[in-house]
Design a protein around this motif. Structure first.
Motif, PDB file in Angstrom:
ATOM      1  N   ALA A 262      -9.154  12.872  10.031  1.00 17.93           N
ATOM      2  CA  ALA A 262      -8.078  13.020   9.046  1.00 17.93           C
ATOM      3  C   ALA A 262      -6.750  13.294   9.733  1.00 17.93           C
ATOM      4  CB  ALA A 262      -8.425  14.137   8.058  1.00 17.93           C
ATOM      5  N   HIS A 263      -6.747  14.204  10.732  1.00 18.31           N
ATOM      6  CA  HIS A 263      -5.502  14.476  11.459  1.00 18.31           C
ATOM      7  C   HIS A 263      -5.044  13.246  12.242  1.00 18.31           C
ATOM      8  CE1 HIS A 263      -5.306  18.617  10.332  1.00 18.31           C
ATOM      9  NE2 HIS A 263      -6.463  18.922  10.887  1.00 18.31           N
ATOM     10  N   HIS A 264      -5.997  12.560  12.859  1.00 21.19           N
ATOM     11  CA  HIS A 264      -5.682  11.369  13.653  1.00 21.19           C
ATOM     12  C   HIS A 264      -5.050  10.278  12.790  1.00 21.19           C
ATOM     13  CE1 HIS A 264      -7.478   7.932  16.341  1.00 21.19           C
ATOM     14  NE2 HIS A 264      -6.163   7.985  16.424  1.00 21.19           N
ATOM     15  N   TYR A 265      -5.688   9.956  11.676  1.00 16.66           N
ATOM     16  CA  TYR A 265      -5.216   8.848  10.851  1.00 16.66           C
ATOM     17  C   TYR A 265      -3.903   9.204  10.148  1.00 16.66           C
ATOM     18  CZ  TYR A 265     -10.152   7.778  11.620  1.00 16.66           C
ATOM     19  OH  TYR A 265     -11.378   7.575  12.191  1.00 16.66           O
ATOM     20  N   ARG A 266      -3.679  10.472   9.864  1.00 14.42           N
ATOM     21  CA  ARG A 266      -2.397  10.868   9.262  1.00 14.42           C
ATOM     22  C   ARG A 266      -1.250  10.641  10.253  1.00 14.42           C
ATOM     23  NH1 ARG A 266      -2.166  16.500   6.338  1.00 14.42           N
ATOM     24  NH2 ARG A 266      -2.464  15.222   4.453  1.00 14.42           N
ATOM     25  N   ILE A 267      -1.478  10.949  11.516  1.00 20.59           N
ATOM     26  CA  ILE A 267      -0.438  10.707  12.523  1.00 20.59           C
ATOM     27  C   ILE A 267      -0.112   9.221  12.594  1.00 20.59           C
ATOM     28  CG2 ILE A 267       0.053  10.780  14.999  1.00 20.59           C
ATOM     29  CD1 ILE A 267      -1.586  13.402  15.090  1.00 20.59           C
ATOM     30  N   HIS A 268      -1.144   8.381  12.637  1.00 18.89           N
ATOM     31  CA  HIS A 268      -0.914   6.930  12.655  1.00 18.89           C
ATOM     32  C   HIS A 268      -0.205   6.472  11.377  1.00 18.89           C
ATOM     33  CE1 HIS A 268      -2.763   5.271  16.245  1.00 18.89           C
ATOM     34  NE2 HIS A 268      -3.797   6.090  16.104  1.00 18.89           N
ATOM     35  N   LEU A 269      -0.605   7.016  10.259  1.00 18.79           N
ATOM     36  CA  LEU A 269      -0.074   6.595   8.962  1.00 18.79           C
ATOM     37  C   LEU A 269       1.439   6.730   8.901  1.00 18.79           C
ATOM     38  CD1 LEU A 269      -0.627   5.774   5.983  1.00 18.79           C
ATOM     39  CD2 LEU A 269      -0.893   8.220   5.479  1.00 18.79           C
ATOM     40  N   TRP A 270       1.966   7.836   9.460  1.00 19.71           N
ATOM     41  CA  TRP A 270       3.399   8.100   9.347  1.00 19.71           C
ATOM     42  C   TRP A 270       4.173   7.793  10.624  1.00 19.71           C
ATOM     43  CZ3 TRP A 270       4.921   8.364   4.606  1.00 19.71           C
ATOM     44  CH2 TRP A 270       4.074   8.892   3.624  1.00 19.71           C
ATOM     45  N   ASP A 271       3.489   7.321  11.650  1.00 20.65           N
ATOM     46  CA  ASP A 271       4.150   7.041  12.926  1.00 20.65           C
ATOM     47  C   ASP A 271       5.178   5.927  12.759  1.00 20.65           C
ATOM     48  OD1 ASP A 271       4.680   7.173  15.661  1.00 20.65           O
ATOM     49  OD2 ASP A 271       3.127   5.710  16.160  1.00 20.65           O
ATOM     50  N   GLY A 272       6.394   6.203  13.195  1.00 19.44           N
ATOM     51  CA  GLY A 272       7.461   5.207  13.110  1.00 19.44           C
ATOM     52  C   GLY A 272       8.029   5.018  11.725  1.00 19.44           C
ATOM     53  N   VAL A 273       7.536   5.784  10.749  1.00 17.04           N
ATOM     54  CA  VAL A 273       8.002   5.648   9.368  1.00 17.04           C
ATOM     55  C   VAL A 273       8.642   6.951   8.895  1.00 17.04           C
ATOM     56  CG1 VAL A 273       7.334   5.139   6.990  1.00 17.04           C
ATOM     57  CG2 VAL A 273       6.191   3.957   8.877  1.00 17.04           C
ATOM     58  N   LYS A 274       7.844   8.005   8.897  1.00 16.72           N
ATOM     59  CA  LYS A 274       8.324   9.321   8.488  1.00 16.72           C
ATOM     60  C   LYS A 274       7.480  10.372   9.204  1.00 16.72           C
ATOM     61  CE  LYS A 274       9.963  11.664   4.290  1.00 16.72           C
ATOM     62  NZ  LYS A 274       9.936  11.642   2.799  1.00 16.72           N
TER      63      LYS A 274
ATOM     64  N   VAL B 292       0.855  -1.183   0.000  1.00 13.89           N
ATOM     65  CA  VAL B 292       0.000   0.000   0.000  1.00 13.89           C
ATOM     66  C   VAL B 292       0.886   1.227   0.000  1.00 13.89           C
ATOM     67  CG1 VAL B 292      -1.775   1.297   1.239  1.00 13.89           C
ATOM     68  CG2 VAL B 292      -1.835  -1.202   1.261  1.00 13.89           C
ATOM     69  N   SER B 293       0.565   2.212  -0.794  1.00 15.41           N
ATOM     70  CA  SER B 293       1.315   3.462  -0.830  1.00 15.41           C
ATOM     71  C   SER B 293       0.824   4.390   0.274  1.00 15.41           C
ATOM     72  CB  SER B 293       1.135   4.144  -2.193  1.00 15.41           C
ATOM     73  OG  SER B 293       1.559   5.493  -2.128  1.00 15.41           O
ATOM     74  N   ARG B 294       1.685   4.699   1.216  1.00 19.53           N
ATOM     75  CA  ARG B 294       1.306   5.638   2.277  1.00 19.53           C
ATOM     76  C   ARG B 294       1.010   7.017   1.698  1.00 19.53           C
ATOM     77  NH1 ARG B 294       2.587   3.634   7.518  1.00 19.53           N
ATOM     78  NH2 ARG B 294       3.746   1.684   7.395  1.00 19.53           N
ATOM     79  N   GLN B 295       1.767   7.398   0.676  1.00 22.62           N
ATOM     80  CA  GLN B 295       1.557   8.711   0.088  1.00 22.62           C
ATOM     81  C   GLN B 295       0.169   8.813  -0.553  1.00 22.62           C
ATOM     82  OE1 GLN B 295       3.544  11.384   0.462  1.00 22.62           O
ATOM     83  NE2 GLN B 295       1.870  12.511  -0.506  1.00 22.62           N
ATOM     84  N   SER B 296      -0.289   7.738  -1.163  1.00 16.16           N
ATOM     85  CA  SER B 296      -1.623   7.779  -1.765  1.00 16.16           C
ATOM     86  C   SER B 296      -2.692   7.943  -0.693  1.00 16.16           C
ATOM     87  CB  SER B 296      -1.882   6.510  -2.584  1.00 16.16           C
ATOM     88  OG  SER B 296      -1.928   5.367  -1.752  1.00 16.16           O
ATOM     89  N   LEU B 297      -2.503   7.298   0.460  1.00 16.17           N
ATOM     90  CA  LEU B 297      -3.451   7.454   1.557  1.00 16.17           C
ATOM     91  C   LEU B 297      -3.392   8.865   2.124  1.00 16.17           C
ATOM     92  CD1 LEU B 297      -2.994   4.067   3.454  1.00 16.17           C
ATOM     93  CD2 LEU B 297      -4.626   4.654   1.658  1.00 16.17           C
ATOM     94  N   ASP B 298      -2.183   9.420   2.168  1.00 19.74           N
ATOM     95  CA  ASP B 298      -2.033  10.792   2.647  1.00 19.74           C
ATOM     96  C   ASP B 298      -2.807  11.761   1.757  1.00 19.74           C
ATOM     97  OD1 ASP B 298      -0.390  13.514   2.880  1.00 19.74           O
ATOM     98  OD2 ASP B 298      -0.001  12.341   4.681  1.00 19.74           O
ATOM     99  N   LEU B 299      -2.805  11.511   0.463  1.00 19.96           N
ATOM    100  CA  LEU B 299      -3.542  12.372  -0.467  1.00 19.96           C
ATOM    101  C   LEU B 299      -5.050  12.266  -0.230  1.00 19.96           C
ATOM    102  CD1 LEU B 299      -1.499  11.744  -3.741  1.00 19.96           C
ATOM    103  CD2 LEU B 299      -1.542  13.840  -2.365  1.00 19.96           C
ATOM    104  N   VAL B 300      -5.524  11.072   0.114  1.00 20.19           N
ATOM    105  CA  VAL B 300      -6.942  10.910   0.436  1.00 20.19           C
ATOM    106  C   VAL B 300      -7.287  11.745   1.671  1.00 20.19           C
ATOM    107  CG1 VAL B 300      -8.723   9.285   1.182  1.00 20.19           C
ATOM    108  CG2 VAL B 300      -7.104   8.627  -0.592  1.00 20.19           C
ATOM    109  N   LEU B 301      -6.430  11.671   2.694  1.00 21.61           N
ATOM    110  CA  LEU B 301      -6.667  12.450   3.907  1.00 21.61           C
ATOM    111  C   LEU B 301      -6.595  13.941   3.621  1.00 21.61           C
ATOM    112  CD1 LEU B 301      -4.632  10.268   6.429  1.00 21.61           C
ATOM    113  CD2 LEU B 301      -7.123  10.449   6.262  1.00 21.61           C
ATOM    114  N   ASP B 302      -5.699  14.312   2.744  1.00 25.97           N
ATOM    115  CA  ASP B 302      -5.583  15.723   2.381  1.00 25.97           C
ATOM    116  C   ASP B 302      -6.863  16.213   1.708  1.00 25.97           C
ATOM    117  OD1 ASP B 302      -3.734  17.939   2.551  1.00 25.97           O
ATOM    118  OD2 ASP B 302      -3.741  17.928   0.355  1.00 25.97           O
ATOM    119  N   SER B 303      -7.511  15.345   0.943  1.00 18.53           N
ATOM    120  CA  SER B 303      -8.765  15.745   0.288  1.00 18.53           C
ATOM    121  C   SER B 303      -9.867  15.994   1.321  1.00 18.53           C
ATOM    122  CB  SER B 303      -9.203  14.668  -0.713  1.00 18.53           C
ATOM    123  OG  SER B 303      -9.703  13.518  -0.058  1.00 18.53           O
TER     124      SER B 303
END
Length: 741
Positions: free
Chosen positions: A237-249, A215-226
């Motif tokens: 959106a803010h909550h799931y973005r934090i989880h999405l990049w936690d421990g990664v970037k 799964v592309s994290r960046q593609s999910l980030d774009l969904v949250l950005d929308s």
């Protein structure tokens, strides 16, 4: 009266209290036997929901519109504007994983509009970690939706219901079920592009499924950005973005970390999660700010809504993280206060037993002892162990930590005899963690005897030894080069943490590198702006700095100012607030509600007159409740042993005064030694919230009140609490914390 006596005997027979001829059974019941009414499913047992088993658990007190839950609007088919408001609140709470209160909000919506099928869908959403209850709620939602004459669901609502039904269908692999849920959410997004909640949940499920495929994290980030383009303060959106990049970037979630708490000020998790991002960025002051906000919001919520700490599933995790963040920036005294508070908090036999590694007590002991060791507060550690404040359990892992930290304290104080005692204790323990702990303590033994080679051979086996501790050991052995290089390595491996950098300053000065020590001190000063200056390392640094001031060529760096009420250093995270306005830093028990009445002997019994003693309150559902009769017998047999612990027991019944008197003075001569108060209008039950507001019926309740009149344990449920030994143990522990007067 004759009819009542026969009914009483039949109830006790069902409860197992008597058998023909009337005699008490020898075997103590440990859990409720089936009620006489459970033979007929159409008649629920006392305290049980008329809607079925899934409604027995979860919140049973009314919801209210809570401030700071976040912005959400989730249109559903309902005849009630108030029901819609609670659905909106429940959806906002779902986005911050505030599941207990989300279920309460959806229950309130259901009460306001019993035909609202989506209220039951919301209850299922709030039970994401309890598939059995979720399936039952979905069945109720489907029943309401298909009921003749019920308002027709919109296509969008049907898609939501079908997607969740597919996800919770029994059987199937988790990956396949997640994929089906994703497809369902995709259909909603495609057919209803304005539904930003569906977009946010789609990104959430995809993030949670990352381990199951590419799964592309960046593609999910774009969904949250929308989502954020439509609603910039969408909590999910803010909550799931934090989880999405936690421990990664984590830098990718920096903006959401700055905004999430602002989007849901009243939810502790919205404060906690940005701490993940800031910890990943090594911005520990900012992490501490967020975690402190989380703790204060939780504590205010507990006091306001009379909630026990063990009822919040991630509470211990949040607060142990706060301890660590505070420790990193030198706020050791507050870290200790938070950790000690975790140790002293209420316990529950089902939710935080001794084998539960995530319990507040275990997390508190580990963090408390860790901070004491890290800041060389040896006397405090020895005292907290000796007086039982640390309250170590008999679990092997905790016994390792006890012996290890106590050994470090004795080594730090130069007490080789007591150090040897802890070495022997570790040698007897079989846990894997004992080996590296033993190696470190034995290293200190060798070092104290001047046997440098063997000492560092053992230290090499101490895999958990802190870098600054090893550097100090080399300094003591006059291995100055190793001391300096290892101290620098500790700083490099633990950037932006006060203890290793403070040790580096000391060691540089000790090895004669004053210029480098002053440069390191200049780096330490802004990092330690909130540090407690009475800690041993800072007292030693004061002596060093005082000597530097006598050198006219040295210009002391200016100490950075500390803004009142804040602890963060993140200039991008604007709108910082005074955290003390959110609630207290540590948990404090809430005051017991007033309670008084006339007992069966005609005497007035009042809680206010019990000050200085602990009180156990048993709320029971009258003499026709078989489960309640078991409870009263169990606690009645321990009435005197509880009194020896300083605990007075009182029982409050839903029966009227006549029936309560009959129970106390029953012809079968079953002994119920505690005072009994009648509360047929449920006034006391409601005051203590031992009442189902949604169905208008009393519940079972057990409360332990300390000598100051504060609630230390409560259990409100569909069944009575029968764990007598737990209450005795807890009363003894509470008595040590709050001694009787």
């Amino acid at each position: 009266m004759r009819f009542r006596t026969q009914s009483l005997a039949l109830t006790w027979l069902a409860a197992g209290l008597i058998s023909a001829p009337c005699r008490l059974l020898a075997d103590e019941p440990t859990r409720p036997t089936p009620s006489t009414t459970e033979a007929n499913a159409a008649i629920p047992a006392p305290g049980h929901s008329v809607h079925g088993e899934p409604f027995n658990d979860g919140p049973r007190q009314a919801a209210y519109i809570m401030p700071g839950m976040g912005k959400a609007h989730f249109p559903v088919t309902t005849r009630s504007a108030d029901a819609q408001a609670f659905v909106d609140q429940g959806v906002a709470q779902l986005h911050s994983f505030f599941y207990f209160e989300a279920e309460r909000s959806f229950r309130q919506a259901s009460r306001l509009d019993p035909s609202c099928a989506m209220a039951c869908w919301g209850m299922a959403m709030a039970n994401v970690n309890n598939p059995r209850r979720a399936r039952d709620f979905l069945a109720e939602a489907r029943k309401r939706a298909d009921r003749p004459g019920a308002p027709a669901l919109s296509r969008r609502e049907r898609l939501y219901l079908e997607a969740l039904e597919t996800f919770h269908r029994p059987g199937g692999k988790p990956r396949d079920r997640q994929q089906e849920l994703l497809r369902g959410l995709e259909s909603i997004v495609q057919d209803f592009p304005d539904d930003i909640d569906a977009r946010a949940w789609m990104a959430m499920i995809a993030w949670q499924s990352i381990g199951n495929g590419v799964v592309s994290r960046q593609s999910l980030d774009l969904v949250l950005d929308s989502v954020l383009q439509v609603e910039p303060m969408h909590p999910g959106a803010h909550h799931y973005r934090i989880h999405l990049w936690d421990g990664v970037k984590p830098i990718r979630a920096e903006k959401s970390a700055a905004l999430y708490a602002r989007s849901a000020l009243g939810i502790a998790h919205a404060w906690h999660m940005p701490g993940h991002t800031y910890t990943g960025l090594k911005r520990y002051a900012d992490a501490a700010y967020q975690q402190e906000g989380s703790a204060r919001v939780d504590h205010a919520y507990m006091a306001r809504d009379r909630v026990m700490p063990f009822e919040i599933h991630n509470y211990a995790h949040n607060n142990q993280w706060l301890c660590t963040s505070l420790s990193h920036i030198g706020r050791a005294r507050e870290a200790i206060a938070v950790a000690r508070n975790l140790v002293e908090q209420p316990r529950d036999p089902q939710k935080n037993g001794p084998n539960d590694g995530g319990s507040p007590q275990r997390q508190g002991r580990l963090r408390w002892s860790e901070v004491l060791v890290r800041y060389e507060l040896w006397d405090d550690l020895i005292e907290a162990t000796a007086n039982g404040a640390l309250d170590w359990s008999g679990i092997g892992l905790e016994q390792v930590q006890r012996a290890f930290t106590l050994g470090l304290a004795h080594a730090g104080r130069g007490d080789t005899a007591k150090l040897a005692q802890q070495v022997e204790s570790l040698r007897k323990l079989k846990e894997a963690a004992a080996k590296p702990a033993l190696a470190e303590l034995e290293g200190y033994q060798f070092l104290a005897r001047g046997e440098v080679g063997p000492a560092f051979d053992r230290f090499a086996q101490a895999t958990g030894m802190r870098g600054e501790a090893l550097a100090r050991a080399h300094l003591k052995a006059r291995n100055f080069g190793f001391a300096e290089s290892l101290a620098k390595k500790a700083v490099d491996q633990n950037p932006e943490q006060v203890p290793p950098l403070a040790a580096y300053v000391e060691i540089l000065q000790a090895v004669g590198k004053t210029k480098e020590a002053r440069e390191a001190y200049a780096r330490l000063l802004p990092m330690a702006r909130w540090a407690d200056r009475d800690l041993p390392v800072f007292r030693r640094l004061e002596t060093i700095v005082a000597a530097w001031r006598s050198d006219p060529t040295w210009k002391a760096p200016e100490a950075p100012t500390v803004s009142a009420g804040t602890s963060g250093s993140d200039e991008a995270a604007i709108h910082r607030i005074d955290l003390t306005t959110l609630g207290p830093l540590v948990w404090t028990p809430f005051r017991a509600e007033p309670l008084s009445g006339t007992d069966t002997a005609g005497k007035t019994w009042s809680l206010a007159e019990q000050k200085g003693k602990q009180v156990l309150i048993l709320f029971f559902l009258g003499n026709k409740c078989a489960h309640c009769m078991q409870q009263l017998q169990l606690f009645g047999k321990e009435y005197e042993s509880l009194r020896k612990l300083g605990v007075e027991t009182v029982a409050v019944s839903t029966d009227d005064a006549e029936a309560t008197h009959l129970l106390k003075n029953n012809p079968e001569n079953v002994k119920f030694p505690m005072p009994m108060l009648a509360d047929p209008k449920f006034n006391i039950f409601k005051r203590y919230r031992v009442f189902d507001d949604f169905e208008g019926q009393p519940l079972h309740g057990t409360f332990l009140i300390d000598a100051r009149g504060d609630v230390r344990f409560q259990r409100i449920s569909s069944d009575p609490f029968l764990e007598v030994e737990f209450i005795k143990d807890e009363a003894a522990r509470v008595g040590r914390i709050v001694p009787a007067k």
